[in-house]
Design a protein around this motif. Structure first.
Motif, PDB file in Angstrom:
ATOM      1  N   MET A 174     -51.067 -11.306  -8.968  1.00  0.00           N
ATOM      2  CA  MET A 174     -51.760 -10.899  -7.750  1.00  0.00           C
ATOM      3  C   MET A 174     -52.101 -12.143  -6.922  1.00  0.00           C
ATOM      4  N   GLN A 175     -52.105 -11.970  -5.626  1.00  0.00           N
ATOM      5  CA  GLN A 175     -52.445 -13.120  -4.772  1.00  0.00           C
ATOM      6  C   GLN A 175     -53.056 -12.638  -3.466  1.00  0.00           C
ATOM      7  N   ILE A 176     -53.839 -13.501  -2.845  1.00  0.00           N
ATOM      8  CA  ILE A 176     -54.417 -13.171  -1.531  1.00  0.00           C
ATOM      9  C   ILE A 176     -54.455 -14.445  -0.688  1.00  0.00           C
ATOM     10  N   THR A 177     -54.188 -14.271   0.598  1.00  0.00           N
ATOM     11  CA  THR A 177     -54.362 -15.397   1.527  1.00  0.00           C
ATOM     12  C   THR A 177     -55.585 -15.106   2.386  1.00  0.00           C
ATOM     13  N   LEU A 178     -56.549 -15.999   2.329  1.00  0.00           N
ATOM     14  CA  LEU A 178     -57.744 -15.851   3.169  1.00  0.00           C
ATOM     15  C   LEU A 178     -57.565 -16.713   4.413  1.00  0.00           C
ATOM     16  N   ASN A 179     -57.863 -16.116   5.561  1.00  0.00           N
ATOM     17  CA  ASN A 179     -57.776 -16.858   6.818  1.00  0.00           C
ATOM     18  C   ASN A 179     -59.143 -17.415   7.169  1.00  0.00           C
ATOM     19  N   SER A 180     -59.240 -18.713   7.236  1.00  0.00           N
ATOM     20  CA  SER A 180     -60.460 -19.406   7.647  1.00  0.00           C
ATOM     21  C   SER A 180     -61.724 -18.916   6.929  1.00  0.00           C
ATOM     22  N   PRO A 181     -61.765 -19.078   5.608  1.00  0.00           N
ATOM     23  CA  PRO A 181     -62.993 -18.691   4.908  1.00  0.00           C
ATOM     24  C   PRO A 181     -64.196 -19.526   5.377  1.00  0.00           C
ATOM     25  N   LEU A 182     -65.340 -18.862   5.429  1.00  0.00           N
ATOM     26  CA  LEU A 182     -66.560 -19.491   5.956  1.00  0.00           C
ATOM     27  C   LEU A 182     -67.678 -19.396   4.928  1.00  0.00           C
ATOM     28  N   ASP A 183     -68.439 -20.452   4.837  1.00  0.00           N
ATOM     29  CA  ASP A 183     -69.631 -20.438   3.983  1.00  0.00           C
ATOM     30  C   ASP A 183     -70.839 -20.488   4.918  1.00  0.00           C
ATOM     31  N   MET A 184     -71.506 -19.356   5.069  1.00  0.00           N
ATOM     32  CA  MET A 184     -72.544 -19.256   6.087  1.00  0.00           C
ATOM     33  C   MET A 184     -73.930 -19.706   5.609  1.00  0.00           C
ATOM     34  N   HIS A 185     -73.987 -20.429   4.488  1.00  0.00           N
ATOM     35  CA  HIS A 185     -75.269 -21.008   4.021  1.00  0.00           C
ATOM     36  C   HIS A 185     -74.932 -22.059   2.964  1.00  0.00           C
ATOM     37  N   LEU A 186     -75.023 -23.315   3.353  1.00  0.00           N
ATOM     38  CA  LEU A 186     -74.572 -24.383   2.452  1.00  0.00           C
ATOM     39  C   LEU A 186     -75.503 -25.586   2.520  1.00  0.00           C
ATOM     40  N   HIS A 187     -75.787 -26.156   1.343  1.00  0.00           N
ATOM     41  CA  HIS A 187     -76.555 -27.410   1.274  1.00  0.00           C
ATOM     42  C   HIS A 187     -75.585 -28.546   0.972  1.00  0.00           C
ATOM     43  N   LEU A 188     -75.507 -29.487   1.906  1.00  0.00           N
ATOM     44  CA  LEU A 188     -74.611 -30.638   1.691  1.00  0.00           C
ATOM     45  C   LEU A 188     -75.370 -31.897   1.313  1.00  0.00           C
ATOM     46  N   ARG A 189     -76.721 -31.858   1.477  1.00  0.00           N
ATOM     47  CA  ARG A 189     -77.553 -33.036   1.134  1.00  0.00           C
ATOM     48  C   ARG A 189     -77.149 -34.257   1.945  1.00  0.00           C
ATOM     49  N   ASP A 190     -77.400 -35.444   1.383  1.00  0.00           N
ATOM     50  CA  ASP A 190     -77.176 -36.677   2.137  1.00  0.00           C
ATOM     51  C   ASP A 190     -76.781 -37.784   1.158  1.00  0.00           C
ATOM     52  N   GLU A 191     -76.438 -38.926   1.697  1.00  0.00           N
ATOM     53  CA  GLU A 191     -76.151 -40.121   0.903  1.00  0.00           C
ATOM     54  C   GLU A 191     -75.152 -39.849  -0.235  1.00  0.00           C
ATOM     55  N   ALA A 192     -75.474 -40.300  -1.463  1.00  0.00           N
ATOM     56  CA  ALA A 192     -74.484 -40.199  -2.545  1.00  0.00           C
ATOM     57  C   ALA A 192     -74.070 -38.749  -2.811  1.00  0.00           C
ATOM     58  N   MET A 193     -75.038 -37.844  -2.782  1.00  0.00           N
ATOM     59  CA  MET A 193     -74.710 -36.437  -3.059  1.00  0.00           C
ATOM     60  C   MET A 193     -73.781 -35.859  -1.994  1.00  0.00           C
ATOM     61  N   LEU A 194     -74.016 -36.222  -0.753  1.00  0.00           N
ATOM     62  CA  LEU A 194     -73.140 -35.758   0.339  1.00  0.00           C
ATOM     63  C   LEU A 194     -71.692 -36.182   0.093  1.00  0.00           C
ATOM     64  N   GLN A 195     -71.523 -37.402  -0.400  1.00  0.00           N
ATOM     65  CA  GLN A 195     -70.158 -37.901  -0.647  1.00  0.00           C
ATOM     66  C   GLN A 195     -69.471 -37.080  -1.749  1.00  0.00           C
ATOM     67  N   ILE A 196     -70.254 -36.613  -2.715  1.00  0.00           N
ATOM     68  CA  ILE A 196     -69.669 -35.837  -3.819  1.00  0.00           C
ATOM     69  C   ILE A 196     -69.319 -34.421  -3.360  1.00  0.00           C
ATOM     70  N   VAL A 197     -70.264 -33.765  -2.681  1.00  0.00           N
ATOM     71  CA  VAL A 197     -70.087 -32.324  -2.460  1.00  0.00           C
ATOM     72  C   VAL A 197     -69.365 -31.957  -1.160  1.00  0.00           C
ATOM     73  N   ALA A 198     -69.493 -32.771  -0.122  1.00  0.00           N
ATOM     74  CA  ALA A 198     -68.899 -32.374   1.170  1.00  0.00           C
ATOM     75  C   ALA A 198     -67.388 -32.169   1.088  1.00  0.00           C
ATOM     76  N   PRO A 199     -66.637 -33.078   0.433  1.00  0.00           N
ATOM     77  CA  PRO A 199     -65.183 -32.854   0.374  1.00  0.00           C
ATOM     78  C   PRO A 199     -64.814 -31.570  -0.371  1.00  0.00           C
ATOM     79  N   LEU A 200     -65.642 -31.142  -1.315  1.00  0.00           N
ATOM     80  CA  LEU A 200     -65.316 -29.940  -2.096  1.00  0.00           C
ATOM     81  C   LEU A 200     -65.394 -28.687  -1.219  1.00  0.00           C
ATOM     82  N   SER A 201     -66.448 -28.576  -0.416  1.00  0.00           N
ATOM     83  CA  SER A 201     -66.532 -27.437   0.511  1.00  0.00           C
ATOM     84  C   SER A 201     -65.485 -27.557   1.603  1.00  0.00           C
TER      85      SER A 201
END
Ligand code: DOR
Ligand code: ZN
Length: 335
Positions: free
Chosen positions: A1-28
């Motif tokens: 089974m497979q699905i293609t999602l067009n432009s998925p959106l995360d309408m509530h996200l914490h990206l933090r700052d500094e070192a944590m921002l560098q870790i998590v921002a690329p993942l989202s």
């Protein structure tokens, strides 16, 4: 089974700052086209300069990924029309926290009602800036969200042209309130579709599932799941992915927040597929939000397949939900 999602959106996200921002921002940024970024930094994001500077830091942190951070201001009751007219060029929404209710919310509002917040809410309504609310009272922890419903309703009634988004709803009572007011909407997280209080504290205490609002009863989860699976037009996906370093979670005085950003889309696909509702996932993770916020994201196609994948035990310093476990679906391409 497979699905293609067009432009998925995360309408509530914490990206933090500094070192944590560098870790998590690329993942989202890898799997989502855009996200609403929460302003509960230390200090909170309360000025136009702070919004601009934070947005720059996010854009630097995501590197080559195509991803739009949709910025928010931390609600203050002294924002006036002229300030917000200027701010609107930089922000998508404003987030209101009751004072002290959760992580970094000490600068929030005590006493939330139409009369005391009139100046700012009038201006937001005229400028068509959505109000996002962390809706919890300071009562007994399991009743906090239910006790807040009358506050949502009072605001919805008195500001009928204001778009009000009940963030990360966790109860049947909130789902029901959605249907009583045309200007009330909601985000739902991944974890609140999957867990109840039993998963957090029914056996050995599970700090990585501890969050605010706390996961509730089975009947609450069922109501959320129903709304999500049928892609109720007033609900949107908002992960509330809220990373904390491992030492802050696995400690006495565990910080609230579940880190789900890197697993969100495969686990959602697995969940919708297991209920034979995969056809509704596109609306839940993108189309509903585009209509509610009246915006069109940049194009990004994310292909998901029912191929098992292993969730890393840790991303640098942050432990994700389902760390070290196998999940049934994977992202197989992003373009
Ligand atoms: O569990 C939570 N964590 N709930 C919130 O409302 C805030 C968030 C955070 O910022 O860590
Ligand atoms: Zn949040």
């Amino acid at each position: 089974m497979q699905i293609t999602l067009n432009s998925p959106l995360d309408m509530h996200l914490h990206l933090r700052d500094e070192a944590m921002l560098q870790i998590v921002a690329p993942l989202s940024a890898h799997s989502f086209a855009a996200a609403i970024v929460m302003p509960n930094l230390v200090p909170p994001v309360t000025s136009i300069e702070a919004v601009k500077a934070y947005k720059e830091r996010i854009i630097t942190a995501i590197g080559e990924e195509h991803f739009t951070p949709l910025m928010t201001l931390f609600f203050q009751d002294n924002y006036d029309y002229d300030f917000l007219k200027e701010a609107k060029k930089q922000i998508t929404a404003i987030k209101l926290y009751p004072a002290g209710i959760t992580t970094n919310s000490e600068g929030g509002v005590s006493g939330i009602d139409s009369e005391s917040l009139k100046m700012t809410l009038d201006a937001m309504s005229r400028l068509d800036i959505p109000l996002l609310i962390h809706g919890e009272s300071n009562g007994f922890v399991m009743d906090r969200e239910k006790e807040f419903v009358p506050v949502y309703e009072e605001l919805a009634q008195n500001f009928p042209d204001l778009t009000i988004i009940m963030e990360h709803i966790t109860t049947k009572a909130s789902v029901e309130a959605l249907n009583r007011h045309k200007n009330l909407y909601a985000t739902i997280t991944l974890h609140h579709l999957l867990i109840t209080l039993d998963d957090v504290a029914g056996g050995m205490l599970e700090p990585h599932l501890f969050c605010k609002p706390i996961a509730k009863r089975p009947e609450d989860r069922e109501a959320l799941l129903d709304a999500a699976l049928q892609a109720h037009p007033k609900v949107m996906f908002g992960s509330d992915s809220a990373p904390h370093p491992q030492h802050a979670k696995e400690s006495c005085g565990c910080a609230a927040g579940v880190f789900t950003a890197p697993i969100a889309l495969p686990v959602l696909a697995e969940l919708f597929a297991s209920h034979n509702k995969l056809e509704n996932l596109q609306a839940f993770v993108s189309d509903n939000a585009q209509k509610i916020y009246n915006f069109t994201p940049e194009k990004k196609n994310v292909v998901l397949e029912d191929k098992p994948s292993l969730v890393p035990a840790i991303y640098d310093t942050v432990v994700p939900m389902y760390a070290g476990k196998e999940i049934g679906w994977s992202i197989t391409s992003v373009s």
